[in-house]
Scaffold this motif. Structure first.
Motif, short mmCIF file in Angstrom:
data_model
loop_
_atom_site.label_atom_id
_atom_site.label_comp_id
_atom_site.label_asym_id
_atom_site.label_seq_id
_atom_site.Cartn_x
_atom_site.Cartn_y
_atom_site.Cartn_z
N GLY A 95 -19.19 10.76 -7.59
CA GLY A 95 -17.80 11.20 -7.57
C GLY A 95 -17.32 11.42 -6.15
N GLY A 96 -16.18 12.11 -6.02
CA GLY A 96 -15.63 12.41 -4.70
C GLY A 96 -14.85 11.28 -4.07
N ARG A 97 -14.75 10.16 -4.79
CA ARG A 97 -14.02 9.01 -4.23
C ARG A 97 -12.59 9.01 -4.76
NH1 ARG A 97 -16.63 3.87 -5.88
NH2 ARG A 97 -17.11 4.95 -7.83
N SER A 98 -11.65 9.02 -3.85
CA SER A 98 -10.24 8.95 -4.22
C SER A 98 -9.51 8.20 -3.11
CB SER A 98 -9.64 10.35 -4.44
OG SER A 98 -9.74 11.12 -3.25
N LEU A 99 -8.19 8.27 -3.09
CA LEU A 99 -7.40 7.51 -2.12
C LEU A 99 -7.76 6.03 -2.20
CD1 LEU A 99 -7.54 9.84 1.03
CD2 LEU A 99 -5.78 9.76 -0.72
N THR A 100 -7.84 5.54 -3.43
CA THR A 100 -8.26 4.17 -3.64
C THR A 100 -7.40 3.17 -2.89
OG1 THR A 100 -9.10 4.75 -5.83
CG2 THR A 100 -8.66 2.41 -5.41
N ASP A 101 -6.09 3.35 -2.95
CA ASP A 101 -5.20 2.38 -2.31
C ASP A 101 -5.34 2.39 -0.80
OD1 ASP A 101 -4.10 4.92 -2.23
OD2 ASP A 101 -2.03 4.23 -2.44
N THR A 102 -5.40 3.57 -0.21
CA THR A 102 -5.46 3.63 1.25
C THR A 102 -6.85 3.27 1.78
OG1 THR A 102 -5.95 6.00 1.24
CG2 THR A 102 -3.65 5.37 1.33
N CYS A 103 -7.88 3.53 1.00
CA CYS A 103 -9.22 3.13 1.41
C CYS A 103 -9.52 1.67 1.09
CB CYS A 103 -10.27 4.03 0.75
SG CYS A 103 -10.30 5.70 1.48
N SER A 104 -8.51 0.96 0.59
CA SER A 104 -8.68 -0.48 0.40
C SER A 104 -8.96 -1.17 1.72
CB SER A 104 -7.42 -1.08 -0.25
OG SER A 104 -6.29 -0.94 0.61
N ARG A 105 -8.55 -0.55 2.84
CA ARG A 105 -8.82 -1.18 4.12
C ARG A 105 -10.30 -1.17 4.45
NH1 ARG A 105 -6.80 3.92 5.61
NH2 ARG A 105 -7.62 4.88 7.53
N LEU A 106 -11.06 -0.23 3.87
CA LEU A 106 -12.51 -0.28 4.03
C LEU A 106 -13.06 -1.52 3.34
CD1 LEU A 106 -13.49 3.46 3.38
CD2 LEU A 106 -12.86 2.36 5.55
N THR A 107 -12.60 -1.76 2.12
CA THR A 107 -13.00 -2.96 1.39
C THR A 107 -12.63 -4.21 2.17
OG1 THR A 107 -12.54 -1.72 -0.65
CG2 THR A 107 -12.91 -4.08 -0.86
N ALA A 108 -11.43 -4.21 2.72
CA ALA A 108 -10.97 -5.38 3.49
C ALA A 108 -11.85 -5.61 4.71
CB ALA A 108 -9.52 -5.18 3.90
N TYR A 109 -12.28 -4.55 5.35
CA TYR A 109 -13.14 -4.69 6.52
C TYR A 109 -14.45 -5.37 6.13
CZ TYR A 109 -15.59 -3.50 10.84
OH TYR A 109 -16.29 -3.58 12.02
N ALA A 110 -15.05 -4.91 5.05
CA ALA A 110 -16.29 -5.54 4.60
C ALA A 110 -16.05 -6.99 4.19
CB ALA A 110 -16.88 -4.75 3.43
N ALA A 111 -14.94 -7.24 3.51
CA ALA A 111 -14.63 -8.60 3.08
C ALA A 111 -14.51 -9.54 4.27
CB ALA A 111 -13.34 -8.61 2.26
N PHE A 112 -13.84 -9.10 5.30
CA PHE A 112 -13.66 -9.95 6.48
C PHE A 112 -14.99 -10.24 7.16
CE2 PHE A 112 -13.17 -10.46 11.04
CZ PHE A 112 -12.29 -11.52 11.11
N HIS A 113 -15.75 -9.20 7.41
CA HIS A 113 -16.98 -9.39 8.19
C HIS A 113 -18.09 -10.05 7.38
CE1 HIS A 113 -15.84 -7.53 11.99
NE2 HIS A 113 -15.06 -6.76 11.26
N GLU A 114 -18.05 -9.92 6.08
CA GLU A 114 -19.06 -10.56 5.24
C GLU A 114 -18.55 -11.86 4.65
OE1 GLU A 114 -20.29 -7.53 2.50
OE2 GLU A 114 -21.29 -6.35 4.07
N LYS A 115 -17.32 -12.24 5.03
CA LYS A 115 -16.73 -13.50 4.59
C LYS A 115 -16.76 -13.63 3.06
CE LYS A 115 -17.72 -15.95 8.91
NZ LYS A 115 -18.02 -14.72 9.66
N ASP A 116 -16.30 -12.58 2.40
CA ASP A 116 -16.36 -12.49 0.93
C ASP A 116 -14.94 -12.50 0.38
OD1 ASP A 116 -16.64 -11.69 -1.74
OD2 ASP A 116 -18.38 -10.43 -1.30
N ARG A 117 -14.50 -13.67 -0.08
CA ARG A 117 -13.12 -13.78 -0.56
C ARG A 117 -12.90 -12.94 -1.82
NH1 ARG A 117 -8.97 -16.83 0.84
NH2 ARG A 117 -7.26 -17.15 -0.63
N ALA A 118 -13.89 -12.86 -2.70
CA ALA A 118 -13.74 -12.04 -3.90
C ALA A 118 -13.52 -10.58 -3.52
CB ALA A 118 -14.97 -12.19 -4.79
N LEU A 119 -14.22 -10.14 -2.50
CA LEU A 119 -14.05 -8.76 -2.04
C LEU A 119 -12.66 -8.57 -1.41
CD1 LEU A 119 -15.74 -6.18 -2.00
CD2 LEU A 119 -16.48 -6.78 0.33
N ALA A 120 -12.16 -9.62 -0.75
CA ALA A 120 -10.81 -9.54 -0.18
C ALA A 120 -9.78 -9.37 -1.29
CB ALA A 120 -10.52 -10.79 0.64
N LEU A 121 -9.93 -10.10 -2.37
CA LEU A 121 -9.00 -9.97 -3.50
C LEU A 121 -9.11 -8.59 -4.13
CD1 LEU A 121 -9.47 -13.52 -5.06
CD2 LEU A 121 -7.50 -12.68 -3.76
#
Length: 906
Positions: A810-836
């Motif tokens: 638990g403890g995870r919130s701010l899903t929309d604003t923390c989407s930039r964390l997901t985007a960072y991983a997607a970019f550096h790991e070249k993961d288009r599914a993660l970008a979506l």
């Protein structure tokens, strides 16, 4: 238009993939595999922040970034030219390979002709010189000579223009009142203090810009207090000196009330009183101008030539040609000795004058807002003194005293003696929250962390900017109006967003691009939110000496007011990185209005919301009714990441001081128990080392260390960064440990880090932005893996998180604003599914689906008509804005696909 999803920042953004041999110390390996060069930039043409060349330019300094590896130089002075206009250049920061990252450029006064193209080459001569002795420093520029004593009361002993002494004894003044304003028949007494300079440092010596730093105290009545630091900026080609005035409040809030705080100078008045003139800036471009002894409007007409000359501020023609009915009676026309412009608040100013002390003040005129410039002098010359952000900082005042005497005084009051004395006491009594249990309950109802003694104002600071002209004649109304415009909105050369972006500075962002429907949808929403905050500053009058530059935290739609009086919902104090949002928005838009709002915020949050002396030095104060009233003192507010933009874009020395103040603040973390109000067992603890959170605390220190390493090349700060990064990566749960015991001597974390602790706050105080920068500068594979893991899994589905951590904690919130964390991983790991997935997370906000709509509210419902966004929250606005900006930069090429799938665009 956009390109492939993983080439947007390409080589510049990606750190080396190869791991270093484990036998190499981290400090040696820190930069070994990083890129040493990037694509060079060619054209560096500057533009004016406001779009057009100014009517008057008194000189300015800007910072210019360069791609890694393009310019290699260890020289303290650099050769750049700006056409035929004088410019002075020096290093500001370095890349890890030793090449120049930022350079600073001082541009001489006098608007440059032609394009502002900065390029390598020998600069035109500046002509400014500095001569120093043990007793004084003399700065010369053209026919202007300024004499600065190294000790004593005066900041500037005198200034001459073409050999004539035109200014004397520039000094600081303060008024202390021994109580608050009297109630009915009460009494208070006032005492006067003046500056006592104890040290002068010559920081720059020309030939285009000279900078002197004067440190001291306000002294009087057998007491020294209110420590100050004043910088004097001299530019070749300018008729003025720029004054940056900073002071720290160190009084007793219950006994010391500042009744006035100002900068004053004496002006020799050698002309006949009918040739002496006073000028005040009026509304807009307007000017109020009158003579000490007027010859217009008399019963007898002196003649057109005499009236015209006096209105223009010129010397009258010989009196022998004047109508004798006037010339013989000149001595009977009153001489007006004292003049005052008082801006009591952001909505109104008045101008008054009198013949001498002890006589009645006569109302002259007034208006709404003025740019804050005053002039006193005559045909032979005089002094103009202006205060930036004049009406925004009200109550303020401009005074001329003794205009009919041989020596007049001109004063700019940073805090007006006409206003109620400054009250630095806490707004609340401790009586109703005198136990820990009551304080917890209070936190649960008003969101205010209160504890007696922790709501002190002692140690906060404020910086003000002034412009002081020494002139050879009374300026015309047009010239004076142009000068006032320079005071209010100083002309500033800047770079385009594209030129800034080409150098890969300040993390993940790109210039505004509305080339597709989905991009336009997001860009329009980003602009709407920025525009609303500019509007809110005005609608809700977020002005005043201590307040200007901050915004509020949360809105109360029932009252159509922000929650200014509700505990922790009032002043924002940088909560959730408002500063970062504004500055990053400026980088990508180049908008002047956003720059100035961000500049005001930097001046405020770095000074007022942070302690500069006392037990809380180096810590900032969480959001509250007063900027210092909340008892939660944290590094997340004093965070240097919020100051770096202004420092690098302007080379501002005061901002640089504030960043350096924080370098050792981690050593004091044990003195202020940030988690003292949490339940027992919450957060990382140790009997030997203080527990430190990675995001809200360590993440708030790293910007100061990075900036110092970049500025000086001192590897101590690089090593401290690497030690923290390496030991986080070595913990069993890495970033998901949330925090660990911390050793300030080494910058290392200790312990196994086996427990999981997730907080939605860990990634929202600049650590996401700073990690992005650090990982392009320091090759620490363990930290890179840990950060990418955190970015991938923070917003991951519960089953994926459980598979990684053994359970979903638990403890995870701010899903929309923390989407930039997901985007960072997607970019550096070249993961288009993660970008979506990042875009789906971002779209979970209501912002793009009709949320936050504007409406007009007026009539009897509000104090004035408003354009209201009922659901507005600064936390949401700042973090959503930062997420949108970073997502566009990292995974923008998958946006159209994601937006169509979500039904946001066709």
């Amino acid at each position: 238009m956009t390109t492939s999803p993983f080439s947007r920042r390409g080589f510049l953004q990606t750190t080396a993939a190869a791991s270093l041999a484990s036998s190499l110390p981290a400090t040696q390996a820190a930069t070994a595999n990083l890129p040493t060069t990037t694509a060079p930039v060619g054209d560096t043409t500057l533009r004016w922040l406001d779009g057009t060349a100014p009517a008057r330019f008194e000189g300015a300094t800007l910072g210019v970034p360069w791609p890694r590896g393009q310019i290699k130089s260890t020289a303290k002075a650099l050769d750049f030219k700006l056409g035929n206009h004088p410019v002075q250049s020096w290093p500001l920061a370095y890349w890890p390979d030793g090449s120049l990252k930022w350079t600073a450029h001082a541009i001489a006064g006098g608007t440059p002709a032609g394009a502002l193209k900065l390029e390598a080459g020998k600069p035109a001569a500046g002509g400014l010189s500095v001569k120093q002795t043990a007793a004084q420093i003399v700065v010369s520029a053209g026919d202007l000579v300024w004499t600065v004593p190294t000790r004593g009361e005066a900041l500037i002993a005198e200034a001459t223009r073409a050999g004539r002494v035109t200014l004397k004894n520039l000094k600081l003044v303060a008024l202390r009142q021994d109580g608050a304003e009297p109630e009915l028949d009460g009494q208070v007494a006032r005492q006067a203090f003046t500056s006592k300079v104890t040290a002068v440092t010559v920081e720059q010596t020309g030939p285009v810009r000279a900078v002197l730093k004067l440190d001291g105290m306000h002294s009087g009545n057998n007491r020294d207090w209110l420590p100050f630091s004043v910088r004097l900026y001299f530019y070749a080609g300018a008729e003025s000196v720029r004054i940056v005035h900073s002071f720290v409040w160190d009084g007793n809030p219950a006994k010391d009330f500042i009744a006035g705080l100002g900068v004053t100078a004496q002006v020799p008045m050698t002309n006949a009183t009918h040739d002496r003139h006073i000028r005040f800036s009026g509304e807009g471009v307007g000017v109020w101008g009158e003579a000490v002894r007027p010859v217009t409007g008399l019963r007898r007409d002196p003649g057109q030539a005499y009236r015209d000359a006096q209105v223009a501020g010129a010397a009258l023609p010989p009196l022998s040609g004047m109508d004798k009915r006037v010339s013989d009676r000149l001595a009977l026309i009153p001489e007006w000795n004292d003049f005052s412009l008082s801006q009591a608040n952001a909505d109104g100013f008045t101008i008054t004058k009198r013949t001498q002390a002890g006589q009645a003040w006569i109302a002259s005129n007034g208006g709404a807002r003025t740019n804050g410039l005053v002039y006193a002098g005559g045909a032979s010359g005089g002094v103009a003194l202006g205060l930036k952000d004049f009406w925004q900082r009200a109550p303020v005042r401009l005074d001329v005293r003794g205009a009919a005497t041989p020596l007049a005084d001109v004063t700019a009051w940073l805090y007006s003696p006409s206003a109620p004395a400054m009250d630095m006491r806490s707004y609340r009594s401790p009586g109703d929250m005198d136990t820990h249990e009551k304080q917890i309950e209070g936190l649960n109802i008003t969101y205010e962390d209160y504890e007696p003694g922790w709501d002190t104002s002692v140690g906060v600071a404020r910086t003000s900017e002034l412009q002081l002209w020494v002139l050879g004649a009374t300026p015309s109304h047009q010239v004076f109006s142009d000068m006032a415009g320079q005071v209010a909105t100083p002309a500033r050369p800047v770079l385009t967003p594209q030129r800034l972006h080409a150098c890969g500075v300040f993390g993940d962002w790109d210039p505004v691009d509305t080339g597709t429907p989905a991009r336009k949808l997001i860009e329009d929403r980003l602009s709407l939110q920025l525009d609303q905050y500019l509007r809110e500053v005005e609608q809700h009058r977020w002005y005043g000496f201590w307040n200007y530059g901050d915004v509020m935290h949360t809105y109360d739609a029932d009252r159509h007011m922000w929650r200014y009086d509700i505990g922790g919902y009032a002043w924002d104090n940088s909560e959730l990185s408002t500063d970062l949002w504004l500055w990053t928005s400026y980088l990508r838009t180049g908008r002047a209005d956003i720059f100035r709002l961000a500049e005001a915020m930097t001046r405020h949050t770095g000074e007022v919301d942070v302690y500069h002396l006392g037990e809380f030095k180096g810590f900032g104060t969480r959001h509250g009714v007063q900027h210092w009233s909340d008892s939660s003192k944290q590094p997340r507010i004093s965070n240097a990441a919020y100051r770096r933009f202004y420092f690098y874009l302007t080379a501002d020395e005061r901002c640089g001081d504030l960043i350096r103040e924080l370098l050792e603040s981690d050593a004091d973390i044990g003195k202020v128990d940030i988690s003292r109000k949490l339940a027992p067992g919450a957060g990382p603890r140790s009997t030997e080392l203080p527990g430190v959170g990675f995001g809200t605390t360590w993440g708030s220190w790293i910007a100061a260390w990075l900036t110092e390493w970049e500025r000086t090349g001192d590897k101590r700060w690089r090593d401290k960064l690497v030690n923290g990064m390496q030991t986080i990566g070595d913990l069993r749960r890495r970033w998901f440990a949330g925090g660990a015991p911390y050793d300030a001597k080494t910058g290392k974390f200790a312990g196994p880090g086996a427990d999981v602790s997730i907080s939605h706050l860990n990634g929202v105080f600049g650590v996401a932005e700073m990690s992005s920068e650090l990982l392009t500068l320091l090759d620490v594979p363990a930290y890179r893996r840990a950060w990418l893991e955190y970015c991938r899994f923070y917003n991951a589905p519960k089953d994926e998180v459980a598979a990684l951590l053994g359970k979903d904690p638990g403890g995870r919130s701010l899903t929309d604003t923390c989407s930039r964390l997901t985007a960072y991983a997607a970019f550096h790991e070249k993961d288009r599914a993660l970008a979506l997935r990042a875009w789906r997370e971002f779209f979970s906000s209501r912002a793009l689906r009709g949320g936050g709509q504007l409406r007009r509210v007026g009539g009897v419902e509000t104090i004035r008509p408003l354009v209201e966004q009922a659901s507005i929250s600064t936390n949401d606005s700042a973090q959503w804005g930062l997420a949108g900006i970073q997502n566009l930069a990292l995974v923008g090429d998958s946006l159209d696909e994601a937006a169509k799938a979500a039904g946001l665009v066709q």
